[in-house]
Design an enzyme around this catalytic site. Structure first.
Site, PDB file in Angstrom:
ATOM      1  N   ARG A 117      -8.740  -3.570   3.690  1.00 43.07           N
ATOM      2  CA  ARG A 117      -9.726  -2.503   3.906  1.00 43.07           C
ATOM      3  C   ARG A 117      -9.864  -1.526   2.743  1.00 43.07           C
ATOM      4  O   ARG A 117     -10.987  -1.181   2.363  1.00 43.07           O
ATOM      5  CB  ARG A 117      -9.433  -1.736   5.194  1.00 43.07           C
ATOM      6  CG  ARG A 117      -9.542  -2.569   6.463  1.00 43.07           C
ATOM      7  CD  ARG A 117     -10.868  -3.271   6.602  1.00 43.07           C
ATOM      8  NE  ARG A 117     -10.977  -3.955   7.878  1.00 43.07           N
ATOM      9  CZ  ARG A 117     -11.647  -5.082   8.071  1.00 43.07           C
ATOM     10  NH1 ARG A 117     -12.252  -5.669   7.061  1.00 43.07           N
ATOM     11  NH2 ARG A 117     -11.711  -5.629   9.259  1.00 43.07           N
ATOM     12  N   SER A 198     -12.419 -10.712  18.648  1.00 40.99           N
ATOM     13  CA  SER A 198     -12.737 -10.052  17.391  1.00 40.99           C
ATOM     14  C   SER A 198     -11.783 -10.611  16.336  1.00 40.99           C
ATOM     15  O   SER A 198     -10.562 -10.498  16.456  1.00 40.99           O
ATOM     16  CB  SER A 198     -12.554  -8.537  17.549  1.00 40.99           C
ATOM     17  OG  SER A 198     -12.524  -7.943  16.278  1.00 40.99           O
TER      18      SER A 198
HETATM   19  N1  ARG Z   1      -4.556  -4.760  14.456  1.00 39.91           N
HETATM   20  C1  ARG Z   1      -4.738  -5.166  13.101  1.00 39.91           C
HETATM   21  C2  ARG Z   1      -4.883  -3.971  12.212  1.00 39.91           C
HETATM   22  O1  ARG Z   1      -5.087  -2.887  12.670  1.00 39.91           O
HETATM   23  C3  ARG Z   1      -5.876  -6.149  12.931  1.00 39.91           C
HETATM   24  C4  ARG Z   1      -7.246  -5.566  12.949  1.00 39.91           C
HETATM   25  C5  ARG Z   1      -8.299  -6.600  12.881  1.00 39.91           C
HETATM   26  N2  ARG Z   1      -9.591  -6.028  12.677  1.00 39.91           N
HETATM   27  C6  ARG Z   1     -10.712  -6.485  13.245  1.00 39.91           C
HETATM   28  N3  ARG Z   1     -11.809  -5.846  12.965  1.00 39.91           N
HETATM   29  N4  ARG Z   1     -10.710  -7.492  14.065  1.00 39.91           N
HETATM   30  O2  ARG Z   1      -4.776  -4.095  11.026  1.00 39.91           O
END
Ligand code: ARG
Length: 426
Positions: A117, A198
């Site tokens: 990110r 997701s």
């Molecule tokens: N729980 C994980 C994190 O916070 C994975 C997040 C996945 N993101 C998504 N948009 N599906 O890093």
């Protein structure tokens, strides 16, 4: 440039960096090609009467066709769709520091999404500046960590840019989004039948959340796992793979020197074939929620385990006791989206210094879901085979010195124990 308010939720500005509708003229949209960001591409043009530049970042998500993504963005009215191959930078500047810090959040999550990110946000800032955008838009919901990571980075790097996160406010569920897509001629992959998860992935791992995964009482459904072979179905023969490191950096697999991206991809393929790296994880999100995540991180299962083993071999007992606490702190800051926090840089300096010694090779045995170290070698090992046998003495080690050592080593503990166990009246 006058913009209508979003239909369902009147806009209420909460953070200083959020764009008021009238401030939005040209938007840099972080575009994946999926349903949310495709609907968003259209929705921003309609609701804000704004122009949209799309940015898609390649972090090594398997099986993505970027020409298709680009075509879709242009079809939906994007002025331009930039595709940036950021795999090298991701591997070098995000995954490698994580390897040196043995980074696992909550004891199990190798942070692939969290590491991606801040890089995506940094690239969005650069693209927004180059294309004259005033606002960055992303497709994160208001319940996850990803919004924190992207917005914290944009706000740190580019105080002049504004942000919008339409999914937080537009109050469309999946059904409504599909209806919106149909109405606006947006192609919907898999239709309503697509698995209700997701997904996020890159070369360091893949996560699935939501839908049936939220039922903690149920084991994962089989349709979740699209990367790693189910351990039951993995080959019946174990496979050995030697992973070589130089100063904490993985440099070769089975004697073949590889660039970092290729090495991570190959390690991922090997691990995936043998069912390695599946994690069923209950996670404390930064926004307070507890969630269940299903991770497939085959490359991390091999590389992190091998790295930790080698680091243990070359570090002293004191370093080995101390570093895991800092590793945990590193993982927490990365998880929490504070990539610009100076403490992270301070910790990196420490990690680099320890990793100066982490040179050598670890042989991993891969077998039906497990990846374990079975052989180790290093020029920096704090290990003398001549001293290893039960009966041996000599060189730096004298068994006859042991009782003297034990007497002094245990002195304070013995005194304290004696005092605390004095009989009353003694
Ligand atoms: N729980 C994980 C994190 O916070 C994975 C997040 C996945 N993101 C998504 N948009 N599906 O890093």
């Amino acid at each position: 440039m006058a913009a209508a308010d979003p239909p369902n939720a009147p806009f209420v500005k909460t953070a200083s960096y959020e764009a008021e509708p009238h401030e939005v003229g040209r938007v840099l949209l972080l575009y994946s090609g999926g349903l949310d960001t495709s609907v968003m591409l259209k929705w921003i043009q309609d609701e804000y009467e704004a122009e949209v530049v799309a940015l898609t970042v390649n972090l090594g998500q398997p099986g993505e066709d970027y020409e298709v993504v680009r075509g879709k963005a242009l079809d939906l009215g994007a002025l331009e769709c930039r595709v940036v191959d950021a795999r090298d930078e991701f591997a070098e500047s995000y995954v490698l520091p994580a390897i040196k810090a043995n980074a696992l959040y909550g004891g199990g999550y190798p942070l692939f999404t969290a590491l991606g990110r801040p890089l995506i946000a940094k690239l969005a800032v650069a693209a927004a500046r180059e294309t004259g955008c005033d606002t960055i838009a992303h497709g994160c919901t208001g319940k996850g960590n990803d919004q924190v990571r992207i917005e914290a980075t944009v706000a740190a790097l580019a105080p002049e840019l504004r942000l919008i996160a339409p999914v937080r406010g537009w109050q469309m569920g999946r059904e409504e989004e599909i209806a919106y897509a149909r109405e606006h001629g947006i192609p919907v992959k898999g239709g309503t039948e697509a698995p209700p998860y997701s997904i996020d992935d890159n070369l360091w791992g893949r996560s699935s959340e939501g839908g049936p995964i939220e039922d903690l009482a149920e084991p994962p459904r089989e349709d979740v796992f699209q990367l790693v072979t189910r351990p039951e179905e993995a080959p019946d023969e174990p496979q050995l793979v030697a992973i070589e490191f130089e100063r904490g950096r993985p440099v070769a697999l089975d004697g073949e020197r590889l660039g970092l991206v290729e090495l991570l991809e190959r390690a991922g393929e090997l691990g995936a074939r043998h069912g390695c790296g599946i994690v069923d994880h209950i996670e404390d999100r930064i926004v307070g929620l507890k969630v269940r995540d299903l991770y497939e991180a085959p490359a991390a299962a091999l590389i992190l385990t091998a790295h930790r083993e080698l680091e243990k071999l070359v570090s002293t007992i004191h370093q080995n006791n101390f570093k895991p606490g800092l590793d945990r702190q590193w993982a927490f800051l990365a998880y929490a989206g504070l990539w610009q926090e100076p403490l992270l840089g301070d910790l990196d300096a420490f990690m680099d210094r320890v990793n100066d010694q982490v040179t050598g090779a670890i042989t991993m045995k891969l077998f039906k879901g497990s990846a374990t170290a079975v052989a180790r070698s290093s020029p920096n090992a704090l290990y003398d085979p001549a001293l290893a046998g039960f009966g041996e003495s000599g060189g730096l080690f004298s068994q006859t010195a042991s009782p003297g050592f034990i007497e002094l080593w245990s002195l304070q503990s013995r005194m304290a124990h004696g005092l605390r166990n004095r009989e009353e009246g003694d």
